[in-house]
Design an enzyme around this catalytic site. Structure first.
Site, mmCIF file in Angstrom:
data_model
loop_
_atom_site.group_PDB
_atom_site.id
_atom_site.type_symbol
_atom_site.label_atom_id
_atom_site.label_comp_id
_atom_site.label_asym_id
_atom_site.label_seq_id
_atom_site.Cartn_x
_atom_site.Cartn_y
_atom_site.Cartn_z
ATOM 1 N N ASP B 399 0.845 -1.188 0.000
ATOM 2 C CA ASP B 399 0.000 0.000 0.000
ATOM 3 C C ASP B 399 0.892 1.254 0.000
ATOM 4 O OD1 ASP B 399 -2.238 1.682 0.333
ATOM 5 O OD2 ASP B 399 -3.279 0.153 1.500
ATOM 6 N N ASP B 512 -5.912 3.015 -6.954
ATOM 7 C CA ASP B 512 -6.896 3.340 -5.926
ATOM 8 C C ASP B 512 -7.239 4.826 -6.039
ATOM 9 O OD1 ASP B 512 -8.486 3.105 -3.723
ATOM 10 O OD2 ASP B 512 -6.863 2.888 -2.273
ATOM 11 N N ARG B 572 -10.479 0.764 -7.977
ATOM 12 C CA ARG B 572 -11.623 0.969 -7.093
ATOM 13 C C ARG B 572 -12.747 1.661 -7.858
ATOM 14 N NH1 ARG B 572 -10.803 4.006 -1.484
ATOM 15 N NH2 ARG B 572 -11.036 5.837 -2.798
ATOM 16 N N ASP B 588 -13.494 0.051 0.763
ATOM 17 C CA ASP B 588 -13.165 0.031 2.188
ATOM 18 C C ASP B 588 -14.315 -0.485 3.031
ATOM 19 O OD1 ASP B 588 -10.911 1.072 1.183
ATOM 20 O OD2 ASP B 588 -11.209 3.101 1.926
#
Lengths: 540, 915
Positions: B399, B512, B572, B588
């Site tokens: 990440d 993302d 995403r 999330d």
């Protein structure tokens, strides 16, 4: 391979090892056994007979052993292939340590055994046998370790001696202090009886003065109680609109005073609150139980009463007022009422303000201490002096007790089986990475401090040894450090290993706010039987 | 991954308001807070002002065209209806002479749609009737109404309720100038937000004024509506109405701690809707990239509003579904898919927007992610632990913390000092690495990307032409304008191995925050009046920003490997067409049972929206799952296409090897369950690529006439052969499992092969080790039963065929084999095998006879489930083997028959007979 050359390079101990390995090699070549079977199990695989799965479940022709098809539930028919999901492959790794690997590693294109036997027959990969190189460096490493342990152990023994000495000193000190304590307590006793004697005299002399004071106070209290009673009774009569001698919920519901949440009506619950959670109350209950609840609201209503506000609350209130401009008045009250209900739950909170008022009242109304006559004054002075001496004797006992407690605490701490970790106490060991300085102060705390400033963050406070059962001294736990924002309290796990000096060698944060230190110290150096040799013996 | 938690912390701290444990709804608009939604939702049915001028009708081979007039405003539009192949029609309405160009969506369609011939049947001044294939369309002039017939029955009506609106672009009236324009009739008072709009502290200048479009579509006879991902809601769409529920909102947003069971917008927008009845499935695709709201009303949820609607419009209250699409800008571009089956309708949509290209094999394995693995040592240790505990793992993920100060395409110089070595260590055991790359660019002097973007004018602009600055992970950031083809080319070039230092061909990408997420922007995204390449406002293109982003990433990965290796990208944000570039995850989520349960309907909706490669963060992103939840999540995630564990930085470590032996064993079993079925997953992805058939399917997809399963979304089909009913409740001891297909359908428990009939609900006892999963009788499931540490290492391993017999002792299945990673399948280097078992004989044949692939994989075992009795032996026949006898054995309860070691290479056709 040239065993002679190897032999030259090693001391006697290792030459024996090499010979053993060579013997083992010869045995390997002499005892035929299916691929992936350890020597110790070779006899279970007899090509002359049908093979019985090692769990005894089924019997298969020997040609089905290692034929790349799993027949046995326990996987024992395929020791040398990947056919059974639960199989074990044994690499001999001559020259190095033998190894058992999951059958999932067999013929997967990756050399797992240093002798390459797990990829035998796989044309996609060429595994180089590097067991001797690995074995040599492993042995060298083992030797280094052994030497380190030897040297470290020497230091550990010194640490241990010091530790034992400290402990001994503490113990001696303890005995000494116990003695002092007994003496001090005797003094205290003496001073106490002295004080008591004088105080009896003083008390008698002051008796009459006290009586006067007491009477005055009682009179005042009674007057107040009577006032309250009158007021409460009046209110009761006013509330008891149906004149049944009881005030009930419906009677309160007609009075807006009791609309606590200011929603325009007095709910049953609200009314009940004022009746001490009863349906109705008679006069006596009204006076004793309901009135303390009712009175402040009536005063509020009449504008007589300003609820006391603590400093903290005041701030909060201001903050709330800012947010809800215009509603400020109302909210102030609401806030107050809510606080009363939730925090204190009814009775106490009502008493509190009254008590405060009462206290203030007595303070202001109590007259200054009267002038004593000369004799009385003398007695008072003597008593004061006796009390002073008594207090200082008491303090002396307390001081000794504190010191005793410290020593007892020390003696309760676990500094290792031979007290070898004791010398670490009182020292701190630093570790610096690119951003922070970390400190380990054994048996005390762990600390993080940014390089850029000196703002220390406590990562944990000494808590306990937390290693596995075989050696709990492998891990130190430091807990209850500063809390993380929106997270737990910080904590530190210190992994302790043998080293020739005391040093923190790494610091990581595997979980947020959970730190891990690696700490080496001679204190952790203990000679143990080397396991590498055990394995070889096992193989033989 | 992560939302704006940290930023919000600062913001909220400033306000001295405590953080609540759920979405802050106030950050996001309701329909009532959005001017165009208010305007369009307020349109009264039955009063349509739009009429076709059929005097202007032009008919060609494939299209009809006519003027459409807004009678009230006297504005003329162009109406075009085109017949497309595969029972599909397209309706386009645009202004004839707009004041500004109107945005037509790019990037979503997979090339130009293929047209089909249409035939004019009838023409008058009132209506036109055309025919294409078996379908008929009646276009009524006054008011505009388009009726689609499949055969002779009415399937769908556009503008049946007269809610069609096309707000033509106009000049803003100067104050006091209202009456001077005599052409226009005195209008109703304009909505206060028509020309500018405020939301919280944000002001939207709306330079082009009102420009919304909307249309209603009715589906007579429909029982249910499905589709419109992405919402954290049930699979069957709920009725929305003006009093209670907001319309389904499609506006890509980074929603912090999103709520479940709501129609609120989240990260993705796929404006495809299916109306389903036992008779037919009809799909509509509303091709519009602007903020969109969709009202749904279903006659089964009869309520006050719909009965008023019916009263007014004179409609009968028969079974039907109504939909009302409302978009802030753009044109009306509507596709109608006449199915008639769910398979056909989904394939028709896939034909337009494309299917996912075949992923690399590893991408279907297990992915291990965490915000964040701290450094290279950490990565190595995690992999070692997986190996030590014999748990398969294909991909490690990093990440945002791997970067040097959130500057993408860089590595933290201390923690990730040797990225190439780290990747080599991973590939040494068959693993890959995925790192995150987000579209926000840190505005830091000296950062090459920022400097190059500034120098080349590659950033999105404010309305005044200056570079837009927003706030995201790195702090002050700007955003690449990916609508500029040059920017996309530049951006794709950043992935070149010599440009992205430390990258290798084994490094893949996670995109993302590409909604785009802007912590200090309106609704946590970019202001609508920002300006993109081509002079489009952000409002026009918002929902495809993420699509253009992943398009560039995909291209970059293609270029990097000279078009040899199949890219892997996770995104995403998504829009129709995203499946051509990336897998999608549900963002999330939280460590909560309800979030585990919602992962099934969410991915089912995505699958119906063309996006099969979908999964949810195993364990839940926010908060700490307890052991039970974590185990159940692995057991569930193993049956969703994208299988990745992920966790927030504030959570405790939860790698599966950290738990006690029981838990480890269960998780290992779940992982292995996934890995043994990878040949099936891979084959399904191949078939998805070829046909558009989803990889995972709702029951209704395979059993469209069975009305009692229309609402079932707590179980899924993997292809048509496996039914999985994951356990998503705490403390479950029994599960209510619905087995479809009727009494003749047999479902075999995959562990003990117990046969169960497809007669509806059954109460199935479960334990922590037991998940109800079934093979459908009639299917052949290819598996690789040998465990390996990574899927890539199974390439040469042998197959086992599970032959689950149906009522007639018959079964069939397919298997796709190739090199797992390259595009060589485009050169016919693969095997696509069909297996049929009938009359006691299993035979293989090649579906694509001209394709071939040299495989080492052979047939290890055949397990016949529900076998005939009394079989003593089997015989295999193939060219190379000749005829060989094989041993057979029944299991203890005679529920399965195992044929021992056929040994044939799959490259050869063969037959196995039972005797």
């Amino acid at each position: 391979m040239s065993s002679s050359r190897l032999l030259l390079n090693f001391n006697l101990k290792h030459s024996i090892l090499i010979i053993l390995i060579i013997v083992c090699e010869i045995l390997t070549s002499e005892v035929p056994r299916p691929r992936g079977v350890s020597l110790s199990r070779a006899s279970l695989y007899d090509p002359e007979k049908d093979f019985v799965c090692l769990d005894g479940t089924i019997s298969i022709p020997f040609t089905h052993v290692n034929d790349d098809y799993c027949d046995c539930p326990d996987g024992s028919d395929e020791p040398g292939t990947s056919a059974c999901p639960n199989g074990i492959f044994h690499c001999t790794n001559a020259g190095h340590k033998p190894l058992n690997i999951h059958s999932s590693r067999v013929k997967d294109g990756i050399c797992d055994c240093c002798d390459g036997s797990d990829e035998h027959g796989n044309n996609n990969v060429n595994c180089v046998n590097n067991c001797y190189e690995l074995g040599r460096s492993a042995r060298e490493e083992a030797q280094r370790q052994a030497e380190l342990i030897k040297v470290g152990n020497q230091m550990r023994l010194e640490f241990s001696q010091k530790g034992i000495q400290i402990k001994q000193e503490k113990k001696e000190k303890l005995v000494e202090l116990e003695k002092h304590k007994a003496e001090a307590e005797a003094v205290l006793k003496e001073k106490e009886s002295l004080k008591n004697e004088v105080e009896v005299l003083e008390g008698a002399a002051l008796e009459q003065y006290k009586k006067i004071e007491e009477e005055e106070r009682k009179r005042k209290e009674e007057a107040e109680a009577a006032d309250t009673r009158i007021e409460a009774t009046e209110t009761f009569n006013r509330f008891d609109s149906n004149k049944d001698g009881k005030v009930d919920i419906s009677e309160l519901q007609t009075r807006q005073t009791f609309d606590k949440d200011r929603n325009g009506e007095v709910s049953e619950e609200e009314a009940k609150f004022f009746l001490n959670e009863e349906e109705s109350v008679d006069l006596e209950a009204f006076i004793t139980l309901a009135w303390p609840r009712i009175k402040p609201f009536m005063m509020l209503d009449a504008g007589l009463f300003k609820p006391p506000i603590k400093e903290g609350e005041e701030e909060e209130q201001e903050h709330i007022n800012e947010e809800h401009e215009g509603e400020a008045e109302e909210l102030t009250e609401e806030e107050l009422h809510e606080g009363e209900e939730s925090e204190f739950g009814g009775e106490e909170d009502e008493e509190e303000p009254e008590e405060e008022i009462e206290e203030k009242a007595t303070e202001t109304s109590t007259p200054a201490p009267p002038q004593y006559d000369e004799e009385t004054q003398k007695l008072v002075d003597a008593a004061n002096e006796a009390r002073k001496e008594y207090e200082s004797a008491k303090q002396a006992v307390r001081d000794i007790q504190t010191e005793l407690n410290n020593i007892e605490e020390y003696l309760e701490k676990d500094y290792g089986p031979d007290e070898e970790f004791a010398v670490l106490e009182g020292q701190c060991f630093e570790y610096t990475d690119h951003e922070y300085i970390y400190k380990l102060c054994p048996f005390d705390k762990t600390i993080q401090q940014p390089k850029s400033n000196s703002l220390e963050t406590r990562l944990g406070t000494w808590s306990r040894w937390a290693g596995p059962d075989i050696n709990k001294y492998q891990i130190m736990m430091y807990e209850r450090g500063q809390s993380c924002w929106n997270g737990p309290q910080r904590s530190t796990k210190v992994r302790v290993a043998c080293g020739s000096e005391n040093k923190v060698i790494s610091v990581t944060e595997p979980n947020r706010c959970e730190y891990q230190f690696d700490f080496i110290t001679p204190a952790a150096c203990k000679e143990l039987a080397s396991d590498s040799e055990d394995d070889v013996h096992d193989e033989l | 991954m992560e939302t704006s938690k940290r930023y919000k912390f600062l913001a909220l701290c400033a306000l001295m308001v405590s953080l609540v444990e759920a979405v802050d709804r106030n950050n996001f608009k309701t329909c009532e807070q959005s001017s165009f939604c208010r305007r369009l939702r307020g349109v009264k049915p039955g009063e349509s002002k739009y009429e076709l001028n059929l005097g202007s009708l032009q008919v060609s081979d494939t299209t009809i065209e006519a003027e459409l007039v807004n009678k009230e405003a006297d504005v003329t539009f162009k109406f075009v209806l085109t017949a497309l192949v595969d029972n599909t029609f397209r309706v386009v309405v645009d202004e004839v002479k707009p004041l500004h160009p109107r945005y037509k969506v790019e990037g979503a369609l997979d090339g130009e749609p293929q047209v089909s011939k249409l035939e004019l049947l009838e023409r008058s001044s009132e209506q036109v009737v055309i025919k294409s294939g078996d379908n008929k369309v009646i276009i009524k002039a006054a008011p505009l109404k388009v009726e689609f017939y499949q055969g002779d029955s009415l399937a769908s009506v556009v503008n049946g309720r007269g809610l069609f609106v096309f707000e033509h672009l106009r000049a803003k009236k100067v104050e006091g100038d209202v009456v001077t324009n005599l052409d226009e009739q005195p209008q109703q008072t304009e909505d206060p937000g028509a020309w500018e709009e405020n939301f919280k502290s944000h002001h939207d200048t709306k330079p082009r004024g009102p420009e919304a479009v909307g249309v209603d579509i009715t589906f007579p006879g429909a029982h249910r509506a499905y589709g419109l991902p992405e919402h954290a809601d049930r699979f069957a769409l709920r009725s929305t109405d003006a009093r209670g529920t907001d319309p389904y909102r499609l506006y890509n947003l980074d929603v912090f701690e999103y709520e479940l069971d709501t129609t609120m917008a989240i990260y993705g927008s796929v404006p495809v809707l299916y109306a389903h009845s036992p008779e037919r499935t009809v799909g509509v695709f509303w091709l519009n990239a602007a903020e969109t709201w969709v009202d749904i009303s279903n006659s089964k949820d009869t309520n006050v509003v719909s009965s008023i609607v019916n009263l007014v419009s004179g409609q009968q209250t028969e079974t039907h579904v109504n939909a009302h699409f409302m978009s802030e800008s753009g044109i009306v571009d509507l596709f109608v898919f006449l199915g008639p089956t769910p398979q056909k309708a989904v394939q028709q949509y896939a034909k337009l927007t494309g299917s996912a290209p075949l992923p690399q094999y590893f991408a279907l394995g297990y992915h291990q992610c965490r915000w964040n693995y701290n450094d290279e040592d950490d990565v190595r240790t995690v992999v070692e632990n997986f190996d030590e505990h014999d748990m398969p793992l294909d991909v490690m993920w990093l990440d945002i913390e791997y970067t040097d100060g959130k500057k993408y395409f860089t590595w933290d110089p201390i923690k990730f000092k040797h990225p190439a070595v780290m990747q080599q260590n991973l590939t040494a055991t068959g693993r890959k690495l995925v790192v995150i790359i987000d579209p926000h660019i840190k505005r830091e002097g000296g950062y090459f990307l920022h400097e190059e973007a500034l120098a080349n004018d590659y950033y999105v602009k404010n309305k005044d032409g200056s570079v837009y600055e927003g706030w995201c992970w790195p702090g002050s950031s700007s955003y690449l304008d990916l609508f500029n083809p040059k920017v996309r080319e530049y951006y794709a070039g950043l992935y070149a191995l010599d440009k992205f230092t430390g990258s290798t061909n084994d490094l893949y990408i996670w995109n993302d925050m590409n909604e785009p997420s802007v912590f200090n922007g309106p609704e946590i995204t970019m202001p609508k009046d920002c300006v993109h390449y081509g002079d489009w406002e952000h409002r026009h293109v918002h929902n495809v920003y993420g699509l253009f982003y992943i398009m560039a990433t995909y291209q970059g990965l293609l270029n990097r490997a000279n078009n040899k290796l199949r890219p892997f990208v996770l995104t995403r944000a998504h829009y129709s067409g995203a499946q051509r570039y990336a897998a999608v995850w549900t963002g999330d989520n939280a460590a909560d049972w309800s979030h585990l349960a919602i992962s099934l309907p969410m991915c089912l909706s995505e699958a119906m929206g063309g996006i099969s490669f979908c999964g949810a963060d195993i364990g839940g992103f926010f908060n700490n799952p307890d052991e039970e939840l974590l185990q159940r999540w692995y057991q569930t995630g193993a049956w969703l296409p994208f299988f990745r564990a992920h966790a927030h930085i504030d959570t405790k470590r939860r790698e599966p090897y950290l738990y006690n032996q029981d838990v480890r064993t269960r998780i290992r079993n779940a992982l292995r369950q996934r890995y043994v079925h990878l040949p099936l997953w891979y084959t399904l992805f191949w078939e998805h690529y070829r046909t558009g058939n989803p990889v995972i399917r709702p029951l209704v997809y395979e059993y469209p006439t069975q009305t009692d399963l229309f609402d079932i979304d707590d179980e899924i089909l993997i292809g048509s052969s496996i039914l999985a009913h994951p356990v998503t409740k705490s403390g479950a001891t029994t599960e209510n499992v619905f087995l479809p297909g009727g009494a003749k359908e047999i479902w075999y428990d995959i562990e003990d092969y117990r046969p169960l009939p497809g007669t509806g609900y059954l109460s199935i006892p479960v334990t922590m080790d037991k998940v109800p999963v079934y093979y459908r009788g009639g299917s052949i499931i290819p598996r690789k039963d040998r465990p390996r540490r990574a899927s890539t290492l199974t390439h040469d391993d042998p197959f086992t065929l599970y032959v689950a017999l149906d009522n007639n002792k018959r079964a069939e299945g397919t298997l796709y084999i190739d090199d797992y990673q390259s595009f060589d399948y485009k050169n016919k280097k693969y095997l696509y095998i069909k297996f049929v078992y009938e009359n006691g004989k299993l035979t293989s044949s090649f579906i694509d006879g001209d394709a071939n692939y040299q495989t080492k994989a052979w047939l290890e075992r055949v397990v016949v489930i529900g076998p005939p009795s009394g079989i003593k032996e089997a015989k295999i026949t193939s060219k190379k083997l000749g005829t060989v006898k094989l041993k057979v054995s029944y299991d203890g309860e005679n529920r399965s028959l195992t044929i021992r070691k056929p040994g044939v290479n799959l490259q050869e056709t063969f037959s196995i007979s039972l005797h």
